[in-house]
Scaffold this active site. Structure first.
Site, short mmCIF file in Angstrom:
data_model
loop_
_atom_site.label_atom_id
_atom_site.label_comp_id
_atom_site.label_asym_id
_atom_site.label_seq_id
_atom_site.Cartn_x
_atom_site.Cartn_y
_atom_site.Cartn_z
N LYS A 15 44.58 42.63 33.95
CA LYS A 15 43.49 41.93 33.25
C LYS A 15 43.59 42.09 31.74
O LYS A 15 43.27 41.19 30.99
CB LYS A 15 42.13 42.51 33.66
CG LYS A 15 41.75 42.27 35.08
CD LYS A 15 40.38 42.86 35.38
CE LYS A 15 40.37 44.36 35.39
NZ LYS A 15 41.13 44.99 36.47
N HIS A 40 43.35 50.10 30.74
CA HIS A 40 43.94 48.82 30.37
C HIS A 40 45.06 49.04 29.37
O HIS A 40 44.84 49.68 28.34
CB HIS A 40 42.88 47.93 29.71
CG HIS A 40 41.77 47.53 30.62
ND1 HIS A 40 40.56 47.07 30.18
CD2 HIS A 40 41.70 47.50 31.96
CE1 HIS A 40 39.79 46.78 31.21
NE2 HIS A 40 40.47 47.04 32.31
N GLN A 185 37.92 47.10 36.76
CA GLN A 185 38.16 47.26 38.21
C GLN A 185 38.41 45.89 38.86
O GLN A 185 38.98 45.04 38.22
CB GLN A 185 37.00 48.01 38.89
CG GLN A 185 36.94 49.49 38.52
CD GLN A 185 36.18 49.75 37.24
OE1 GLN A 185 35.11 49.21 37.04
NE2 GLN A 185 36.71 50.58 36.37
P1 IMP Z 1 35.32 55.60 40.29
O1 IMP Z 1 35.15 54.23 39.68
O2 IMP Z 1 35.95 56.58 39.34
O3 IMP Z 1 34.07 56.09 40.92
O4 IMP Z 1 36.38 55.46 41.49
C1 IMP Z 1 36.08 54.72 42.67
C2 IMP Z 1 37.30 53.97 43.17
O5 IMP Z 1 37.63 52.95 42.24
C3 IMP Z 1 38.56 54.83 43.30
O6 IMP Z 1 39.32 54.34 44.38
C4 IMP Z 1 39.30 54.57 42.00
O7 IMP Z 1 40.68 54.80 42.11
C5 IMP Z 1 38.98 53.10 41.79
N1 IMP Z 1 39.01 52.69 40.39
C6 IMP Z 1 38.12 52.94 39.42
N2 IMP Z 1 38.49 52.37 38.26
C7 IMP Z 1 39.63 51.74 38.50
C8 IMP Z 1 40.48 50.92 37.70
O8 IMP Z 1 40.24 50.63 36.53
N3 IMP Z 1 41.59 50.44 38.32
C9 IMP Z 1 41.85 50.68 39.63
N4 IMP Z 1 41.08 51.41 40.41
C10 IMP Z 1 39.98 51.93 39.86
#
Ligand code: IMP
Length: 389
Positions: A15, A40, A185
């Site tokens: 992205k 990013h 995300q």
């Molecule tokens: P959290 O957002 O840190 O709570 O993580 C929750 C889930 O989202 C986990 O599986 C993370 O690896 C995934 N995740 C969070 N941010 C990213 C991102 O920017 N890219 C890919 N996965 C993400």
């Protein structure tokens, strides 16, 4: 023409690069959800920049980059990210933070996914949103209360140069300008529509832009979903087309699939059109940008998942099963496409892509029922094909 950039898979779709390119033609760039869990990477003028929270549009002079009310901010991370940009000679005067954004406190970080069940980035994202919805969160504006405790005052100093107290006027002033909403995300990590509970705690879907930015849905003209030509995932949770073999390892190595925020190796698999059709629907996508298709340059064949087979009944389904407990019963149904076996990283026109690459992309469009507007063939800004240009 106002656009939202949405990750169409599980994050890390590329992205930032698409946002970086589209930001050239935007006046205001708004980050609307998530926090420094995002990673990013932007390569510009031969330099690599890593972003977590700050919109990458900051690399252009004269743009306003707004971190909206829907975001959560870890003060130390914000401070080091801004500091890093300043040290690299970037002008951050266009950076503005909503007083309504939520603050991640040390106790949020401490409480984040302690047993690693979700595989979170451990940046306190979930606990910060939990407190926000429980109406006991800390907002940026709270840090500036006259009787604020010591830690709040320390954080207030970090944010002081950037808090946009007149954000209402700022948004009004930009109403007729070109606006780019930057999602973090991806749709499959959306707290309402993703692979719950293996999700993040916010709404990366296109609709999230209208909640987290301060502008309503009528301000949105296009929602561009960014998807890799294959799929990756970091953290726990189901992933039906995951490859646990040499092909998966090949994709990981060629695609350099290691997390920007955590350095974790990403799980890799074939493109999953079932999940993507779902992402098109709930993400509100109107166009696609396909990235990293060059990773397949050396592949003899490329598989594409067009349906799932339910091993209990033999039934074939093309609608996404939203209960992740059932995912163990689904096997991907693949069709095989011949590779193009040549380096496409120097190609700049859609017509010049090898016939097999165009066939693969045309098949994606057919399955997903939306147009592919952008194809990315490498990490540099100029390694991008705009359809019809
Ligand atoms: P959290 O957002 O840190 O709570 O993580 C929750 C889930 O989202 C986990 O599986 C993370 O690896 C995934 N995740 C969070 N941010 C990213 C991102 O920017 N890219 C890919 N996965 C993400």
């Amino acid at each position: 023409m106002n656009k939202v950039i949405v990750g169409a898979q599980w994050g890390d779709e590329g992205k930032a690069k698409i946002t970086d390119i589209l930001a050239a033609d935007a006046d205001l760039i708004i980050r609307y959800q998530g926090g420094c869990n995002a990673g990013h990477t932007v390569v510009a003028d031969g330099k690599t920049f890593k972003f977590h929270l700050i919109p990458s549009g900051i690399l252009y002079k004269g743009k306003t980059c707004f971190i909206g009310a829907g975001t959560v901010i870890l003060p130390e991370s914000f401070e080091s990210e801004v500091g890093g940009l300043i040290a690299q000679g970037i002008d951050v005067s266009g950076l503005k933070v909503s007083p309504l954004a939520s603050v991640t406190m040390p106790y949020h970080v401490a409480a984040d996914d302690p047993d690693g069940k979700i595989g979170s980035t451990r940046k306190g994202i979930g606990p910060t949103y939990t407190d926000k919805y429980a109406r006991k969160g800390v907002k940026i504006q709270d840090l500036f209360e006259p009787d604020a405790p010591e830690l709040y005052q320390k954080y207030a100093k970090i944010f002081e140069p950037y808090v946009c107290w007149d954000w209402q006027d700022m948004l009004r002033a930009h109403k007729n300008d070109r606006i780019l909403f930057e999602g973090a995300q991806g749709v499959m990590l959306d707290v309402d529509y993703g692979t719950y509970p293996f999700v993040t705690s916010s709404n990366p879907i296109g609709g999230g832009a209208a909640v987290g930015s301060g502008y309503g849905p009528a301000m949105i003209d296009e929602v561009i979903g960014v998807a890799k030509a294959y799929v990756t995932r970091v953290g726990e949770g189901p992933f039906i087309t995951e490859l646990d073999d040499e092909t998966g390892e090949n994709i990981r190595q060629i695609g350099a699939e290691f997390g920007t925020t955590t350095g974790r190796p990403r799980r890799c698999g074939w493109f999953d059109a079932v999940t993507m059709r779902y992402a098109v629907l709930v993400g509100g996508l109107t166009q696609l940008a396909i990235t990293k298709i060059d990773v397949f340059d050396s592949f003899d064949e490329i598989k594409l998942c067009t349906a799932y087979k339910d091993v209990r009944t033999g039934e074939i389904c093309t609608s996404y099963p939203t209960n992740v407990n059932s995912h163990k019963y689904y096997e991907p149904v693949y069709e095989t496409h011949a590779g193009w076996k040549r380096n496409i990283m120097g190609i700049r026109k859609y017509e010049d892509l090898p016939p097999n690459a165009k066939k693969y992309l045309a098949r994606l469009e057919e399955l997903l029922e939306i147009p592919i507007a952008i194809v990315s063939v490498g990490p540099q800004r100029d390694q991008t094909i705009f359809r019809g240009k």
